[in-house]
Design a protein around this motif. Structure first.
Motif, PDB file in Angstrom:
ATOM      1  N   LEU A 169       3.909  -4.462   2.891  1.00 28.11           N
ATOM      2  CA  LEU A 169       4.890  -3.449   2.513  1.00 28.11           C
ATOM      3  C   LEU A 169       4.166  -2.111   2.393  1.00 28.11           C
ATOM      4  CD1 LEU A 169       6.625  -5.504  -0.323  1.00 28.11           C
ATOM      5  CD2 LEU A 169       7.414  -5.260   2.026  1.00 28.11           C
ATOM      6  N   VAL A 170       4.664  -1.096   3.095  1.00 22.08           N
ATOM      7  CA  VAL A 170       3.978   0.194   3.143  1.00 22.08           C
ATOM      8  C   VAL A 170       4.950   1.312   2.791  1.00 22.08           C
ATOM      9  CG1 VAL A 170       2.592   1.761   4.544  1.00 22.08           C
ATOM     10  CG2 VAL A 170       2.471  -0.703   4.965  1.00 22.08           C
ATOM     11  N   SER A 171       4.597   2.096   1.778  1.00 22.97           N
ATOM     12  CA  SER A 171       5.408   3.258   1.408  1.00 22.97           C
ATOM     13  C   SER A 171       5.056   4.445   2.295  1.00 22.97           C
ATOM     14  CB  SER A 171       5.164   3.631  -0.065  1.00 22.97           C
ATOM     15  OG  SER A 171       5.821   2.743  -0.922  1.00 22.97           O
ATOM     16  N   ILE A 172       6.067   5.226   2.658  1.00 26.10           N
ATOM     17  CA  ILE A 172       5.835   6.400   3.504  1.00 26.10           C
ATOM     18  C   ILE A 172       6.997   7.378   3.317  1.00 26.10           C
ATOM     19  CG2 ILE A 172       7.004   5.526   5.563  1.00 26.10           C
ATOM     20  CD1 ILE A 172       3.665   7.520   5.444  1.00 26.10           C
ATOM     21  N   ASN A 173       6.725   8.652   3.546  1.00 28.26           N
ATOM     22  CA  ASN A 173       7.791   9.639   3.406  1.00 28.26           C
ATOM     23  C   ASN A 173       8.588   9.770   4.706  1.00 28.26           C
ATOM     24  OD1 ASN A 173       6.020  10.980   5.064  1.00 28.26           O
ATOM     25  ND2 ASN A 173       5.717  12.729   3.708  1.00 28.26           N
ATOM     26  N   PHE A 200      -7.146   6.089  11.479  1.00 31.18           N
ATOM     27  CA  PHE A 200      -7.592   5.688  10.141  1.00 31.18           C
ATOM     28  C   PHE A 200      -6.754   4.505   9.636  1.00 31.18           C
ATOM     29  CE2 PHE A 200      -6.842   6.090   5.551  1.00 31.18           C
ATOM     30  CZ  PHE A 200      -8.126   6.108   5.041  1.00 31.18           C
ATOM     31  N   LEU A 201      -5.429   4.597   9.752  1.00 39.39           N
ATOM     32  CA  LEU A 201      -4.559   3.536   9.272  1.00 39.39           C
ATOM     33  C   LEU A 201      -4.561   2.325  10.195  1.00 39.39           C
ATOM     34  CD1 LEU A 201      -1.463   5.540   7.963  1.00 39.39           C
ATOM     35  CD2 LEU A 201      -3.277   4.456   6.629  1.00 39.39           C
ATOM     36  N   PHE A 202      -4.626   2.556  11.494  1.00 38.09           N
ATOM     37  CA  PHE A 202      -4.593   1.450  12.451  1.00 38.09           C
ATOM     38  C   PHE A 202      -5.740   0.475  12.198  1.00 38.09           C
ATOM     39  CE2 PHE A 202      -5.752  -0.596  16.447  1.00 38.09           C
ATOM     40  CZ  PHE A 202      -4.543  -1.121  16.851  1.00 38.09           C
ATOM     41  N   ARG A 203      -6.919   0.995  12.001  1.00 36.70           N
ATOM     42  CA  ARG A 203      -8.078   0.125  11.789  1.00 36.70           C
ATOM     43  C   ARG A 203      -7.901  -0.718  10.528  1.00 36.70           C
ATOM     44  NH1 ARG A 203     -13.564   3.489  13.433  1.00 36.70           N
ATOM     45  NH2 ARG A 203     -12.739   4.475  15.310  1.00 36.70           N
ATOM     46  N   ARG A 204      -7.343  -0.131   9.503  1.00 40.26           N
ATOM     47  CA  ARG A 204      -7.175  -0.860   8.248  1.00 40.26           C
ATOM     48  C   ARG A 204      -6.033  -1.869   8.327  1.00 40.26           C
ATOM     49  NH1 ARG A 204      -9.947   3.392   7.983  1.00 40.26           N
ATOM     50  NH2 ARG A 204     -11.381   3.862   6.258  1.00 40.26           N
ATOM     51  N   LEU A 205      -4.942  -1.508   8.976  1.00 40.50           N
ATOM     52  CA  LEU A 205      -3.831  -2.448   9.119  1.00 40.50           C
ATOM     53  C   LEU A 205      -4.207  -3.635   9.994  1.00 40.50           C
ATOM     54  CD1 LEU A 205      -0.921   0.124   9.532  1.00 40.50           C
ATOM     55  CD2 LEU A 205      -1.221  -1.459   7.614  1.00 40.50           C
ATOM     56  N   ILE A 234       0.841  -1.200   0.000  1.00 38.96           N
ATOM     57  CA  ILE A 234       0.000   0.000   0.000  1.00 38.96           C
ATOM     58  C   ILE A 234       0.873   1.246   0.000  1.00 38.96           C
ATOM     59  CG2 ILE A 234      -2.018  -1.045   1.103  1.00 38.96           C
ATOM     60  CD1 ILE A 234      -1.127   0.221   3.742  1.00 38.96           C
ATOM     61  N   ASP A 235       0.339   2.266  -0.631  1.00 34.41           N
ATOM     62  CA  ASP A 235       0.942   3.590  -0.641  1.00 34.41           C
ATOM     63  C   ASP A 235      -0.115   4.533  -0.062  1.00 34.41           C
ATOM     64  OD1 ASP A 235       2.521   5.788  -1.125  1.00 34.41           O
ATOM     65  OD2 ASP A 235       2.054   5.898  -3.265  1.00 34.41           O
ATOM     66  N   PRO A 236      -0.246   4.583   1.267  1.00 37.63           N
ATOM     67  CA  PRO A 236      -1.350   5.323   1.883  1.00 37.63           C
ATOM     68  C   PRO A 236      -1.123   6.823   1.815  1.00 37.63           C
ATOM     69  CG  PRO A 236       0.131   4.545   3.574  1.00 37.63           C
ATOM     70  CD  PRO A 236       0.649   3.992   2.269  1.00 37.63           C
ATOM     71  N   ASP A 278       0.765 -16.617  -6.256  1.00 37.07           N
ATOM     72  CA  ASP A 278       0.340 -15.943  -5.031  1.00 37.07           C
ATOM     73  C   ASP A 278      -0.682 -14.839  -5.316  1.00 37.07           C
ATOM     74  OD1 ASP A 278       1.781 -17.396  -3.153  1.00 37.07           O
ATOM     75  OD2 ASP A 278       3.589 -16.197  -3.419  1.00 37.07           O
ATOM     76  N   LEU A 279      -1.344 -14.410  -4.236  1.00 37.62           N
ATOM     77  CA  LEU A 279      -2.346 -13.346  -4.301  1.00 37.62           C
ATOM     78  C   LEU A 279      -1.762 -12.067  -3.718  1.00 37.62           C
ATOM     79  CD1 LEU A 279      -5.272 -12.377  -4.795  1.00 37.62           C
ATOM     80  CD2 LEU A 279      -5.860 -13.299  -2.536  1.00 37.62           C
ATOM     81  N   VAL A 280      -1.956 -10.948  -4.437  1.00 34.18           N
ATOM     82  CA  VAL A 280      -1.427  -9.643  -4.041  1.00 34.18           C
ATOM     83  C   VAL A 280      -2.593  -8.690  -3.823  1.00 34.18           C
ATOM     84  CG1 VAL A 280      -0.015  -7.681  -4.773  1.00 34.18           C
ATOM     85  CG2 VAL A 280       0.696 -10.019  -5.360  1.00 34.18           C
ATOM     86  N   LEU A 281      -2.516  -7.894  -2.760  1.00 35.98           N
ATOM     87  CA  LEU A 281      -3.571  -6.940  -2.429  1.00 35.98           C
ATOM     88  C   LEU A 281      -3.001  -5.539  -2.298  1.00 35.98           C
ATOM     89  CD1 LEU A 281      -6.401  -6.023  -1.314  1.00 35.98           C
ATOM     90  CD2 LEU A 281      -5.582  -6.752   0.955  1.00 35.98           C
ATOM     91  N   ASP A 282      -3.721  -4.561  -2.846  1.00 33.78           N
ATOM     92  CA  ASP A 282      -3.418  -3.142  -2.648  1.00 33.78           C
ATOM     93  C   ASP A 282      -4.733  -2.453  -2.343  1.00 33.78           C
ATOM     94  OD1 ASP A 282      -2.785  -0.464  -2.726  1.00 33.78           O
ATOM     95  OD2 ASP A 282      -1.651  -0.557  -4.598  1.00 33.78           O
TER      96      ASP A 282
END
Length: 605
Positions: free
Chosen positions: A141-145, A122-127, A90-92, A423-427
C-alpha cells in the motif's frame, strides 16, 4: 569523442540489447541505466548490527527498527525475510522539490529535462526489492498525492506486474475553500494497492436485515437473488441459458430476457448427457430454490395474430423497459396457447450459504468528522485527517518534531483490512513511526501478535551532521509509547531491536562480517526473534518453538556433548569452516552449513 558504450564489454552490450528487445514499447519511460541498476543490487554485502543501547525492552525482540538507507535495508531484508511480509505500507517522498526531504537534492533536479526520472528510478529499485518480501497473499500500500499518482501508478505497474488491485481515496483534511485556479479542491490523497494473487481485504460486516424466513424453510433465513447473467442469447457464452422457464406447480411459462439469459442451464435444452459445473435449473426447482411470482399478470394468446398484436402494443412481459418477447426472437410459436407470466422468477439465497461473510472494501475512506453527517455504510474505513497525525506527534513528543505525519487511524484501519493477528508489517519510509504505533494499537485492540519492521535514515546533511531521524524520532516514538503513562497509550507495548546497516565487500566477508552480525542475519532468516550474541562462547544457540539454531565460532568439544540426544529435526548448525565441524560430527546426521555461502546466496538471489 568517446562513445557512451565504449567502456562496456561484449557480454554487457549483449545483455543491454537483449533487455531492450524485451522492453515493452507502451508504458512509462524514464531515464535509467539498467547495467548500473543491476550492479547496484550486488555492489556490496549489507550486514546489520544490533545497537543494544538504542534497542528497547529485553531480548528476544520480534520487532525491528533499522537505521540506514532503505535500499540497503531492503537488500538485507530480501536475504532474511523473503516471502515473509504480509503488508508493506509506505508514504514515500512526493517529489515536490521542497526541502523537507534529505534526498531532494539528489533526486529532484529542476534543470534536468527528465527531472522525474531520478525520483522514479529511486522508487523503482526499492519497490522491485520490496516485491520479493511479500507472502503469497501479501500486499503493498503506497500513499501518494494527486500530482504524482499517475506516474507512480505506471511505475508500480512496471515494478509489480500483474499485481494492481486498485486505489483508495483519503481525505487529508476537511473544510477549506482553496480550489486553486480551476476551483477544484485537492484535499485528498491516494493509496495505491498492489497485491499478490492470494490477497483479499477483510471487507466490512454484511447487513443481514434483508434475510428472513417467511415460509419457515428448514434451511434457515433467505433472500431473493438474481437468476440471470448479463449475457445476450446470441453470445457464445450464453450456452444453454436461453429457454422458457416453467413453474411445474402452476404451469406458468416465463420468457427469458434475450439480453440477460438464465444463470443455470436447462437439462432439457442441454441434453441428457450434458455435464455442467453446477446444478441444472430443473434440480434447483426440485430443491425449491426457485421463487416463482405469486401475484402477477398472466396472459394467454390463442393465435399468432393475438401475440403479434400484443407485441405491437407493448402488452408482453418486460425486463425493465425491454420486452422479453419480440418479433425478431426465435420460436414465437412456443408462446401460443401457454399461460405466460409477467413476473420474474428469482433465486432463493440462504444466509448460511454466503460465499463471503463480509462486503468488499470501499475505495472511499470516510473522514471521522463526517461519519454522522453522511451515509457511510459502504465506507469500510473511517479515518482521521492530517490534523490527527500532527496532534499525535505533539502529544508524544511535546512539540512538532516531524512534518506531514499520517494519522494513526488511517494506517491502523488499513492494517486491520490487510493483516491477520500474527502477520508481519513493513514500512521502509518509516519517518515518525506511525506504522509502528498503528500495529501496536491494533494488537492492543484484538490481542494480536503482529510484528513490525520500520526503516528510517538519519537524514543528516552537511548543515546538520548530527541529525538522526531514525534514532531521535522513529525509534524514540516507540520508546515513549512503551513508557507512556497516558491512559490512551497504556496498552501499547512493543520491544524492538535497533539495527544499523553496514557495508561489507564480498571479498572481505570472512574478515569484516562480525559473528554477531552473522548471528542476527541467521536468526532473522530462520524466523527467530533477535537475541544478543555472546562472543565469549565458542558457539551460540537459539532454541525456538520450531527451529534450533547454532552458530559455531570456534570448535569446542562441549558442542558434541550438547548435541547428544538432541532432536535433530529442524536443527541447523552454521560455521565459518563447516568442513572442520563435520570432522567432529556425523555430517550425514546433522545439517551443517557455511555461514558465508548461506548469506551470500540469500543476498544475491
Amino acid at each position: 569523442m568517446p562513445g557512451k558504450y565504449d567502456d562496456l564489454t561484449k557480454s554487457q552490450l549483449i545483455e543491454l540489447l537483449e533487455k531492450r528487445d524485451r522492453t515493452k514499447k507502451l508504458g512509462l519511460v524514464w531515464e535509467r541505466d539498467e547495467l548500473e541498476a543491476d550492479a547496484a543490487v550486488d555492489e556490496n554485502f549489507i550486514a546489520c548490527e544490533i545497537i543494544p543501547e538504542l534497542s528497547d525492552k529485553p531480548a528476544p525482540w520480534k520487532n525491528l527498527v533499522i537505521e540506514g538507507d532503505n535500499y540497503d535495508a531492503l537488500r538485507w531484508l530480501r536475504m532474511t525475510h523473503a516471502g515473509k511480509v504480509k503488508c508493506i505500507y509506505i508514504d514515500p517522498p512526493y517529489n515536490t522539490g521542497n526541502k523537507d526531504w534529505v534526498y531532494n537534492d539528489r533526486y529532484m533536479d529542476a534543470d534536468n529535462r527528465f527531472r522525474q526520472s531520478t525520483w522514479l528510478e529511486f522508487l523503482f529499485r526499492r519497490l522491485a526489492l520490496a516485491r520479493d518480501l511479500l507472502t503469497e497473499d501479501g500486499v503493498i500500500l503506497v500513499s501518494i498525492n494527486d500530482e504524482q499518482r499517475a506516474l507512480l501508478e505506471l511505475l508500480m505497474d512496471e515494478a509489480l506486474p500483474g499485481m494492481r488491485i486498485g486505489t483508495l481515496v483519503w481525505r487529508t483534511r476537511t473544510g477549506g475553500n482553496e480550489g486553486r485556479e480551476a476551483f477544484l479542491s485537492d484535499n485528498h490523497e491516494h493509496i495505491l494497492a498492489y497485491g499478490q494473487r492470494g490477497f483479499r481485504f477483510a471487507g466490512t460486516e454484511k447487513s443481514f436485515s434483508i434475510y428472513s424466513n417467511p415460509d419457515n424453510d428448514p434451511r434457515g433465513d433467505w433472500t431473493k437473488g438474481d437468476l440471470t447473467v448479463s449475457v445476450g442469447f446470441r453470445d457464445p457464452r450464453a450456452g444453454k441459458g436461453y429457454y422458457p422457464l416453467v413453474d411445474p406447480e402452476t404451469d406458468i411459462h416465463y420468457p427469458c430476457n434475450p439480453d440477460a439469459v438464465w444463470r443455470y442451464a436447462s437439462r432439457k435444452a442441454s441434453g441428457a448427457d450434458a455435464r455442467i459445473k453446477t446444478k441444472f435449473i430443473e434440480e434447483w426447482i426440485e430443491l425449491k430454490q426457485i421463487v416463482f411470482p405469486t401475484e402477477q399478470r398472466v396472459a394467454v394468446w390463442h393465435t399468432m395474430e393475438e401475440l403479434l398484436e400484443a407485441i405491437e402494443d407493448g402488452e408482453v412481459p418486460t425486463s425493465g423497459r425491454s420486452p422479453t418477447i419480440r418479433k425478431d426472437l426465435p420460436d414465437l410459436n412456443y408462446w401460443i396457447g401457454k399461460k405466460v407470466g409477467f413476473g420474474t422468477p428469482r433465486f432463493k439465497r440462504f444466509k448460511d450459504q454466503l460465499r463471503n461473510p463480509t462486503s468488499p472494501l470501499s475505495s472511499w475512506i470516510t473522514p471521522r468528522s463526517e461519519i454522522d453527517t453522511q451515509d457511510s455504510s459502504d465506507n469500510s474505513i473511517v479515518s482521521g485527517t492530517n490534523d490527527e497525525g500532527a496532534k499525535a506527534i505533539k502529544s508524544i513528543f511535546g512539540e512538532k518534531s516531524f512534518n506531514y505525519a499520517k494519522p494513526v487511524s488511517l494506517i491502523r484501519e488499513l492494517l486491520r483490512q490487510s493483516t491477520s493477528l500474527d502477520d508481519l508489517v513493513l514500512d521502509f519510509f518509516a519517518g515518525s513511526a506511525t506504522t509502528a504505533q498503528a500495529v501496536m494499537e491494533l494488537n492492543a485492540e484484538d490481542s494480536g501478535d503482529r510484528r513490525f519492521i520500520v526503516v528510517s535514515s538519519t537524514e543528516k546533511t552537511a548543515d546538520e551532521p548530527d541529525k538522526n531521524l531514525c534514532r531521535d524520532v522513529t525509534a524514540e516514538r516507540i520508546r515513549r509509547l512503551n513508557l507512556s503513562s497516558d491512559p490512551k497509550y497504556a496498552e501499547l507495548i512493543a520491544g524492538f531491536a535497533y539495527l544499523r546497516t553496514k557495508d561489507v565487500l564480498f571479498e572481505d566477508i570472512d574478515y569484516d562480517l562480525a559473528p554477531a552480525e552473522a548471528w542476527t542475519a541467521l536468526e532473522a532468516l530462520h524466523d527467530l526473534a533477535l537475541t544478543h550474541y555472546n562472543a565469549e562462547l565458542p558457539y551460540n544457540v537459539h532454541e525456538g518453538e520450531a527451529v534450533t539454531l547454532v552458530l559455531v565460532d570456534r570448535f569446542d568439544s562441549s558442542l558434541i556433548s550438547w548435541l547428544k540426544g538432541r532432536e535433530r529435526h529442524n536443527l541447523f548448525i552454521y560455521a565459518w569452516a563447516p568442513g572442520l565441524i563435520a570432522q567432529h560430527l556425523d555430517s550425514g546426521a546433522f545439517d551443517i552449513r557455511s555461514v558465508r555461502e548461506t548469506l551470500v546466496k540469500g543476498f544475491q538471489q
